[in-house]
Design an enzyme around this catalytic site. Structure first.
Site, PDB file in Angstrom:
ATOM      1  N   ASP A 252      41.379  38.559  29.542  1.00 33.93           N
ATOM      2  CA  ASP A 252      40.585  39.603  30.169  1.00 33.93           C
ATOM      3  C   ASP A 252      41.480  40.489  31.046  1.00 33.93           C
ATOM      4  O   ASP A 252      42.320  39.990  31.788  1.00 33.93           O
ATOM      5  CB  ASP A 252      39.521  38.911  31.045  1.00 33.93           C
ATOM      6  CG  ASP A 252      38.422  39.870  31.448  1.00 33.93           C
ATOM      7  OD1 ASP A 252      38.293  40.923  30.812  1.00 33.93           O
ATOM      8  OD2 ASP A 252      37.693  39.536  32.399  1.00 33.93           O
ATOM      9  N   GLU A 253      41.282  41.773  30.940  1.00 33.80           N
ATOM     10  CA  GLU A 253      41.832  42.747  31.896  1.00 33.80           C
ATOM     11  C   GLU A 253      43.311  42.561  32.221  1.00 33.80           C
ATOM     12  O   GLU A 253      43.701  42.497  33.383  1.00 33.80           O
ATOM     13  CB  GLU A 253      41.022  42.691  33.193  1.00 33.80           C
ATOM     14  CG  GLU A 253      39.588  43.103  32.977  1.00 33.80           C
ATOM     15  CD  GLU A 253      38.749  43.047  34.259  1.00 33.80           C
ATOM     16  OE1 GLU A 253      37.924  43.941  34.443  1.00 33.80           O
ATOM     17  OE2 GLU A 253      38.930  42.119  35.073  1.00 33.80           O
ATOM     18  N   VAL A 254      44.136  42.475  31.211  1.00 36.99           N
ATOM     19  CA  VAL A 254      45.578  42.473  31.478  1.00 36.99           C
ATOM     20  C   VAL A 254      45.949  43.876  31.952  1.00 36.99           C
ATOM     21  O   VAL A 254      45.517  44.880  31.380  1.00 36.99           O
ATOM     22  CB  VAL A 254      46.365  42.093  30.203  1.00 36.99           C
ATOM     23  CG1 VAL A 254      47.862  42.275  30.433  1.00 36.99           C
ATOM     24  CG2 VAL A 254      46.050  40.654  29.820  1.00 36.99           C
TER      25      VAL A 254
END
Lengths: 613, 608
Positions: A399-401
């Protein structure tokens, strides 16, 4: 003979119903009219009640039990369903369970269902409350019939069951037949049976009743019931985040109780995040136990805790899917690498100003260029594999790198440069993909095969244009967290990926309390339909916990998640307004079972069905 | 090499927890900073750090006078705490005040008890603590608008074996607050494994506003006496002083009237969901010992319905009428019939019962959301008006309402032993510009504002000399932000109001923005009694009560007690600490931030 007996039972029950909530001057009774329980101002003449006619003036819970096609059932069955109007009084202590037709050659199916019957009885006793009377001589036989000995609970588990309640020709006895392929179907049948029961006051004793003595209660059960049931979607989940704020074990148990009551079957455990790492790893004690990552020494999950919770969940028809979010959403807990000679395991941990390096503070991402990282991950995976059933999917987050974080690390940038990579979006995407495949390879080596299903959040990596070059559709299941209007899930389905829907603008339970997000009330949750297509495993409500801990967990999750539960189990053509009376009843059921579910309307609306529209 | 190091780390990790402490907190520039514990360093626990670090310690609300804090913590012995109350002359307290004081002292001890995580921690060593509380007024037991809530508090380290604390107040209310402040200067330090108190303290404190309230609606959903008392605990912890009890509404009638028991027999949700006279007395006395006044509201002539079914025809009108939106703002509809004498007879009985049980220096008569269409739908009312030569315009109905209000007020005075008493009314058509001068007397009526804080009508009220209480819905309606229970979408006053907005809701600023001069010394300033957060309970019952009120109500409490010039940012970490305090005391407060933010002060987003 049979008819005469029934009348007898009914007249007793009518009398009981009438007496419920009796108090000095209590004026109200309910009658079922066109599927609605209608309140009317009739003093109830329970003392003189005889025969069927008086049963029309009931207490509210007795009325709801049998009124309308689905009575008080939540979620409603998906097969043909009849619930007779007649009820029979009984006491939980005289229920007998017949498990002889549970096929078991020592695999534990009978043991499993025996435990389920105990949980079922516990629920009935809680429903009956204090002063549960033994005044009843009706025998209740519950016969459980299952064929499969498979105790695996996964997406292929057959959860169907049929249930019928018949009054036998033997005087004063009721037989309940629950037939299912698997024990998990039978468990659902028991859950349904517990919802075919309501609490009413016991008849007045011969000597009359002093005003000081507490009113005794007993239970009534619907009769002439025949139903068959199976879920529409096989993944019916709830995600709990135990990293932004810690949730004690008892909070998670309470949540599992409510999930079982609503026939949800997956607890997705977002165990760790950049804020904290409460999951104790025997092989890597620094992560949690030595308080690098845990908020305090008390706020950890030991392997024993996790194993206990897995079993607790399984007995409630729920499996737990563990998420170890990586390579982003990792920070606190990973700071000890350099001191231990392992180099930086994570970069930009707690870095400020956070807006430059992450979506929310504290920042932190794993360092994919450090080979020691994978050694630590290997140990962590081994600890997980020690506890979880073989073959259980792992949620690897993704998620959300945030590339600026990696871009701020000289170590990472140099490493990329040495390999002739640039510092563009595509280069970092490749770095991420490389991390993912190395991490997966590490996991596969520990598992010993490459069949473990992997779940990832939708992200840059799962964009329809690039996903096929990074993620194998046979390995990866994508949990989409986009709005209902987004075409992403459908596009992924078209490419052959399996999808779990976490529709952001309906099933994100944290919304409405921060930024410009809007609270998704139970109607919105209920009315969110997802496509019934091959590849759609189901859906999940998500409880991100930045603004929630044990104190208000229940109210944020319940009863809204139960609204999603009916959507995923039954996927009705109708909208929330048709489900109102049953939903209010189910909310009350959750409260009775110790879950502090939010109120969704004045009690007036519960008592006056259809008047609040 | 790496392997060796890992083994070493693992070896250290096998010790017990005390040795495994990795972190310590150090106060740097008013913030507790989390740091790796160095070899041979004595760790400081987070709570202990918080107690000495902020300029206002973890005090909530922050004191308004002198705040001298020694910032040195002394271990004290839980089993060696003495609390004595004395009168101004140095004698024992009168029985009147003595009883209240003894409950307050017990409450203080109980608050300390909640600080321990394990029973055995209570036996840890430390100095004895001697608390001497001086209360000058030995007769006052009832909080009024004239009460003195101020106090002074001194803590010094007298000698090696004792810590002395002196609290001096004019009345019991200040003494009680002094004890609350004292308990907020105490914590269990988990690094030292001991109860600690701050020494060398000198505080003088008094509230900015005299009226600091919450209103709970117990009619849309029922709330047990236990949950009401828990709410009062939270109020006492935050120095709020008025529990406004919206007893009844059209949905249900849980108040058990001795004169007309039929009201709750017909109107309670169940026979068990009622407030008996004993229940009410126990709440009033519970609140009294915590410095909280219980202000009863009997809302009329609208917001009535359930419970009146027995009273005969035409006593109430349009009860449960459908379609509801023609006759009221939410189902079920219902209003009293002002032209029916039975109405006043029954009201007289209800008021009599209320005044027999409550001990408030004001009474709330509601007056909320009267719907003229409801009255217009009654032939009985229309005919009566015609017979009186009245028309059917809105002005005629305003007159009808005014008649009701005057006749009902007479009944209130009668119930109050023939004495006039200040009456609170919600803002309405009756309090609007043009109407209010005609109908309401500013000597009697206090107006509770529930419009937005930007409503020009507020300026009009103050300019006309009315005392006002702010419950502007845009900041103080705590039910906002959830689902609309009678329609699609979310409820009318969405979105949810965060604590920042509550904290910044300054009544003086609102009035200044409306062009009213409320600088110190002005008459207008004196008219602002305070504010009140409202919890309407269509979508709340006991299950989630605490989370709706707390800690947001505490944010309002600091606004009203301290009225700080600074924004919420300076209060953020004290707010988080106070939230933990409420939780510790058994109030299920909402979480405001990840725990990481509590442990890493100053590192989290500013979202206000």
């Amino acid at each position: 003979m049979k008819v005469a007996y029934l009348l007898q039972v009914l007249s007793a029950a009518a009398c009981l119903c009438a007496a419920e909530d009796s108090g000095p001057g209590w004026q109200w009774s309910w009658a079922c009219k066109s599927g609605r329980c209608v309140k009317s101002e009739y003093p109830i003449s329970y003392a003189s009640s005889r025969g069927i006619s008086n049963i029309t003036r009931k207490s509210q819970s007795a009325c709801r039990l049998t009124c309308g096609q689905y009575g008080a059932l939540w979620p409603h069955p998906t097969g043909p369903t009849t619930i007779g109007e007649q009820v029979v009084a009984f006491h939980p202590s005289i229920i007998r369970f017949d498990l002889l037709e549970v096929v078991d050659s020592g695999r534990g199916t009978r043991e499993y269902l025996a435990a389920c019957t105990q949980l079922f009885l516990d629920n009935l006793l809680v429903e009956c409350g204090a002063n549960c009377s033994v005044v009843s001589d009706t025998d209740v036989y519950v016969r459980l019939v299952t064929r499969s000995q498979d105790l695996t609970l996964n997406w292929n588990t057959d959860e169907t069951y049929t249930l019928d309640i018949v009054t036998s020709s033997r005087v004063n006895s009721v037989t309940v037949n629950i037939r299912a392929e698997t024990v998990y179907g039978a468990r659902h049948g028991l859950e349904t049976l517990s919802q075919l029961v309501a609490r009413v006051p016991a008849p007045l004793g011969g000597g009359g009743r002093g005003h000081s003595s507490p009113r005794k209660h007993l239970l009534i059960m619907a009769t002439n019931v025949r139903l068959s049931d199976a879920p529409i979607f096989r993944h019916r989940g709830l995600m709990l985040d135990t990293a932004r704020n810690f949730l004690p074990l008892y909070a998670m148990k309470r949540t599992l109780d409510a999930m079982a009551a609503s026939k949800l079957n997956v607890l997705h455990w977002h165990a760790t995040d950049s804020q904290s790492f409460p999951l104790e790893s025997p092989r890597v004690p620094q992560l949690a136990r030595r308080r690098f990552g845990a908020y305090s020494s008390r706020q950890v999950y030991t392997p024993q805790d996790v194993a206990y919770l897995l079993e607790y969940a399984r007995l409630r028809g729920v499996r737990i899917i563990m998420e170890l979010d990586a390579p982003s959403h990792a920070g606190n807990g990973w700071q000890w690498g350099e001191a231990a000679g392992l180099g930086q395991l994570a970069v930009c941990v707690n870095q400020q100003p956070w807006r430059k390096y992450c979506i929310q503070p504290p920042c932190g991402q794993l360092n994919p260029t450090n080979p020691n990282l994978y050694r630590v991950l290997r140990d962590l995976y081994r600890d997980i594999l020690d506890i979880f059933p073989r073959g259980e999917p792992l949620h690897m987050g993704g998620d959300e790198v945030y590339f600026p974080c990696w871009n701020s690390s000289a170590e990472i940038v140099n490493w990329m440069e040495a390999r002739g990579q640039g510092r563009g979006q595509a280069d970092f995407l490749q770095l991420w993909a490389d991390y993912q495949s190395t991490a997966l390879g590490t996991l596969d080596e520990e598992v010993g095969h490459s069949n473990t299903p992997i779940i990832l959040w939708s992200s840059h990596l799962t964009e329809p244009g690039v996903i096929e070059s990074f993620l194998n559709k046979d390995r990866y299941i994508i949990q989409t967290w986009v709005p209902a209007s987004s075409s992403l899930p459908v596009e992924l389905l078209a490419k052959g990926y399996r999808v779990i829907y976490s529709t952001k603008d309906t099933w994100y339970l944290d919304h409405g309390f921060w930024g410009s997000t809007v609270y998704h009330n139970w109607r919105v949750v209920y009315d969110n339909r997802i496509p019934r297509k091959a590849g759609v495993l189901g859906g999940e409500a998500c409880m991100w916990s930045e603004l929630v801990d044990n104190q208000s967990l229940d109210a944020k999750v319940w009863p809204r998640t139960a609204a999603m539960a009916e959507r995923l189990w039954a996927d009705p053509e109708t909208r929330s307004s048709s489900a109102e009376a049953r939903f209010y009843r189910h909310r009350q059921r959750l409260v009775t079972r110790g879950i502090r579910a939010d109120a969704v309307s004045p009690a007036y609306c519960y008592q006056n069905e259809g008047e609040c529209q | 090499m790496t392997l060796l190091l890992l083994l070493m780390v693992s070896f250290i990790a096998t010790g017990n927890w005390a040795q495994e402490r990795v972190w310590t907190w150090q106060c740097q520039e008013g913030r507790c900073v989390k740091q790796l514990l160095q070899r041979n360093e004595t760790p400081q626990g987070l709570e202990a750090c918080k107690l000495v670090c902020d300029i206002y310690s973890t005090l909530w609300p922050r004191p308004t006078g002198k705040v001298e804090l020694g910032r040195v913590l002394v271990p004290i012995n839980y089993n060696a705490i003495t609390i004595i109350g004395i009168s101004g002359e140095g004698r024992a307290l009168s029985e009147n005040v003595g009883q209240l004081f003894s409950t307050a002292a017990d409450n203080f001890r109980n608050r300390l008890t909640t600080m321990f995580k394990k029973q055995e921690q209570r036996t840890s060593g430390g100095k004895s603590l001697q608390v001497q509380v001086t209360i000058h007024d030995s007769s006052t037991r009832t909080l009024t608008m004239e009460s003195d809530e101020s106090y002074e508090l001194y803590i010094s380290e007298a000698d090696y074996s004792q810590v002395h604390c002196n609290i001096v107040s004019a009345q019991f209310f200040g003494a009680n607050y002094g004890l609350e402040t004292l308990s907020q200067l105490t914590t269990f330090d988990d690094a030292a494994d001991n109860l600690v108190i701050m020494r060398d303290v000198n505080i003088t404190d008094s509230p900015a506003f005299p009226f600091r309230a919450l209103v709970l609606d117990t009619a849309r959903n029922y709330f047990s006496v236990a949950s009401i008392k828990r709410t009062i605990d939270g109020m006492a912890a935050s120095k709020l002083n008025t529990f406004h009890w919206h007893l009844t509404d059209s949905h249900s009638f849980p108040f058990q009237s001795s004169t007309y028991p039929q009201l709750s027999q017909y109107g309670a949700y169940t026979p068990q969901q009622i407030y008996t006279p004993q229940d009410i007395t126990s709440v009033v006395e519970y609140a009294r010992a915590r410095g909280v006044r219980v202000l009863p509201e009997f809302d009329a002539p609208a917001h009535v319905g359930e419970g009146w079914q027995w009273a005969g025809p035409n006593v109430t009108v349009c009860v449960n009428a459908q379609p509801w939106n023609k006759y009221c703002v939410e189902p079920p509809c219902g209003q009293l019939n002002p032209t029916n004498d039975t109405v006043y007879e029954i009201l007289g009985g209800i008021y009599h019962d209320i005044f027999a049980l409550f001990d408030s220096d004001m009474f709330h008569m509601g007056g909320d959301e009267v719907n003229f269409e409801c009255w217009r739908s009654s032939l009985d009312i229309v005919n009566w008006m015609t017979s009186q030569g009245m028309g059917q315009t809105n002005d005629d109905y305003l007159q009808l309402w005014d008649m009701f209000q005057k006749k009902a007020y007479m009944k209130v005075v009668e119930a109050n032993g023939g004495n006039e008493i200040p009456i609170v009314l919600w803002t309405s058509h009756l309090t609007a510009e043009g109407a209010i001068d005609k109908y309401l007397d500013n000597e009697i009526y206090i107006i509770q504002i529930w419009t937005t804080g930007r409503d020009a009508a507020i300026a009009n009220l103050v300019n006309k000399g009315f005392r006002v209480i702010f419950s502007n819905y845009d900041a103080l309606y705590f039910d906002c932000g959830f689902g609309a229970w009678v329609a699609e979408g979310n409820n009318w006053c969405s979105p949810y109001i965060g604590w920042h907005k509550v904290y910044m809701n300054n009544p003086y600023t609102l009035l200044t923005n409306l062009g009213v001069d409320v600088s110190p010394g002005t008459a207008a300033r004196e008219l602002v009694l305070g504010a009140e957060a409202a919890l309407w309970t269509e979508q709340v019952d006991e299950s989630s009560l605490d989370g709706r009120f707390w800690p947001r109500a505490a944010a309002m409490a600091e606004r009203l007690w301290s009225n700080p010039d600074e924004g919420w940012q300076q209060a953020e970490y004290r707010m988080l600490a106070h939230r933990e305090r409420l939780v510790q005391r058994g109030i299920q407060s909402e979480a405001l931030e990840p725990q990481w933010c509590y442990q890493n002060e100053g590192s989290c987003p500013s979202q206000g």
